[in-house]
Write a protein that holds these residues in place. Structure first.
Motif, PDB file in Angstrom:
ATOM      1  N   GLU A 133      40.745  59.778  94.579  1.00  0.00           N
ATOM      2  CA  GLU A 133      41.722  58.977  95.303  1.00  0.00           C
ATOM      3  C   GLU A 133      42.482  58.051  94.343  1.00  0.00           C
ATOM      4  O   GLU A 133      43.693  57.877  94.453  1.00  0.00           O
ATOM      5  CB  GLU A 133      40.992  58.146  96.354  1.00  0.00           C
ATOM      6  CG  GLU A 133      41.845  57.759  97.531  1.00  0.00           C
ATOM      7  CD  GLU A 133      41.003  57.015  98.558  1.00  0.00           C
ATOM      8  OE1 GLU A 133      41.536  56.078  99.171  1.00  0.00           O
ATOM      9  OE2 GLU A 133      39.813  57.364  98.701  1.00  0.00           O
ATOM     10  N   ASP A 137      46.449  58.038  93.653  1.00  0.00           N
ATOM     11  CA  ASP A 137      47.261  56.825  93.832  1.00  0.00           C
ATOM     12  C   ASP A 137      48.111  56.523  92.593  1.00  0.00           C
ATOM     13  O   ASP A 137      49.277  56.167  92.699  1.00  0.00           O
ATOM     14  CB  ASP A 137      46.361  55.611  94.121  1.00  0.00           C
ATOM     15  CG  ASP A 137      45.775  55.678  95.530  1.00  0.00           C
ATOM     16  OD1 ASP A 137      46.243  56.512  96.325  1.00  0.00           O
ATOM     17  OD2 ASP A 137      44.854  54.883  95.810  1.00  0.00           O
ATOM     18  N   GLU A 141      52.063  56.375  92.541  1.00  0.00           N
ATOM     19  CA  GLU A 141      52.694  55.096  92.202  1.00  0.00           C
ATOM     20  C   GLU A 141      53.662  55.219  91.019  1.00  0.00           C
ATOM     21  O   GLU A 141      54.713  54.587  90.988  1.00  0.00           O
ATOM     22  CB  GLU A 141      51.554  54.107  91.892  1.00  0.00           C
ATOM     23  CG  GLU A 141      51.899  52.807  91.224  1.00  0.00           C
ATOM     24  CD  GLU A 141      50.635  52.164  90.597  1.00  0.00           C
ATOM     25  OE1 GLU A 141      49.581  52.170  91.275  1.00  0.00           O
ATOM     26  OE2 GLU A 141      50.717  51.692  89.455  1.00  0.00           O
TER      27      GLU A 141
END
Ligand code: C2E
Ligand code: MG
Ligand code: MG
Ligand code: MG
Length: 284
Positions: A133, A137, A141
């Motif tokens: 995860e 991310d 991002e």
């Protein structure tokens, strides 16, 4: 403090040992702060595609810019981070900063689309359930393509292909990330990993590369290792290349990529941008 030993001998604690212990506990506290205060820095070492001699990417290597003790190297704090579980936070920091750095090089047009960054993660990090995860991310991002990230499985303990390892490795592969076995040919790595672990690249350890060019047996051995890697459908990368001769032998033997002081030392981001900009292919 002195302690009686079985045979009547006296064991005196050496001041050096006491000092080392105290330094360790101080370092633990300080490392926690260091991660929070961005005292860590990443240096990057070029990886060369041997057939073309071009820089295909870099490996991120962490250093600790300690306010009093100066620049500390991984062998001075990674094991400590492992033992205290701080490796998870440290690893998150490294991943985030390495991927952001790649994005910065891309935005400044200092690297092309195929340029990749390699990040080391230890087995403790691999077994952290939040890893996948977290990586997802960071990619989201920054907007960096998963194909430009390679994760090196650096074994402080064996990456043994247990359920958790498999779970994480499969999850990372699903994101589109490439996986690499680091330091192959030493310590915990075993040849069965080549068949069982879902990896793309195998990095041959420096200890095998440093013997290249001397004894014919050593050279034959590396060649056999290369055959083995290729037989498993994987790419080979040689680390610790220090001489033109080593680079030539490896290129001749069909090794895909190379890394080592001969091509370039780990360097700060600006120096890497300059190196990539001025690069004259070598090692062919
Ligand atoms: P590694 O992943 O096998 O990285 C290669 C090491 O060999 C680096 O040491 C690099 O500076 C050194 N090296 C590269 N080319 C040559 C050469 O031609 N000759 C010689 N003698 N050495 C060369 P460094 O930076 O001190 O890192 C040591 C180890 O610490 C790494 O070995 C890796 O296992 C670990 N490490 C580094 N950064 C991280 C990180 O962010 N996370 C984790 N978990 N481990 C890290
Ligand atoms: Mg590595
Ligand atoms: Mg290595
Ligand atoms: Mg190594």
């Amino acid at each position: 403090a002195a302690k009686a030993q079985p045979h009547g001998s006296i064991k005196v604690f050496e001041p050096a040992l006491l000092y080392a212990r105290r330094l360790q506990s101080v370092l633990v506290t300080e490392l926690r702060e260091a991660i929070r205060q961005d005292q860590l820095v990443l240096h990057y070492q070029p990886i060369i595609e041997l057939t073309t001699g071009r820089i295909e990417g870099v490996e991120a290597l962490v250093r600790w810019n300690h306010p009093e003790r100066g620049l500390l190297y991984p062998d001075q704090f990674i094991q400590l981070a492992e033992e205290t579980g701080m490796i998870v936070d440290l690893g998150h920091w490294v991943l985030r900063h390495a991927v952001r750095q790649l994005r910065n090089w891309q935005l400044a047009s200092q690297v092309d689309d195929s340029f990749n960054v390699r990040v080391n993660i230890s087995s403790t990090e691999l077994q952290n359930l939040e890893l996948i995860e977290h990586v997802r991310d960071i990619l989201r991002e920054t907007g960096v393509d998963a194909a430009n990230l390679i994760i090196e499985l650096t074994e402080s303990m064996a990456v043994n292909g247990g359920d958790l390892d498999q779970y994480s490795m499969t999850g990372l592969r699903r994101l589109g990330i490439q996986l690499e076995i680091d330091d192959f040919g030493t310590g915990y790595s075993s040849i069965s990993y080549l068949r069982t672990l879902p990896v793309n690249v195998v990095k041959i350890d420096r200890s095998l590369i440093s013997d290249l060019g001397g004894d014919e047996k050593d050279t034959n051995f590396v060649e056999a290792v290369l055959h083995l890697i290729h037989a498993c459908g994987l790419k080979a990368l040689a680390e610790g290349i220090e001489t033109a001769e080593q680079a030539e032998i490896l290129t001749r033997m069909g090794c895909t990529s190379g890394q080592g002081y001969y091509f370039g030392r780990p360097s700060p981001p600006d120096a890497i941008a300059a190196m990539v900009g001025n690069w004259k292919p070598r090692g062919r």
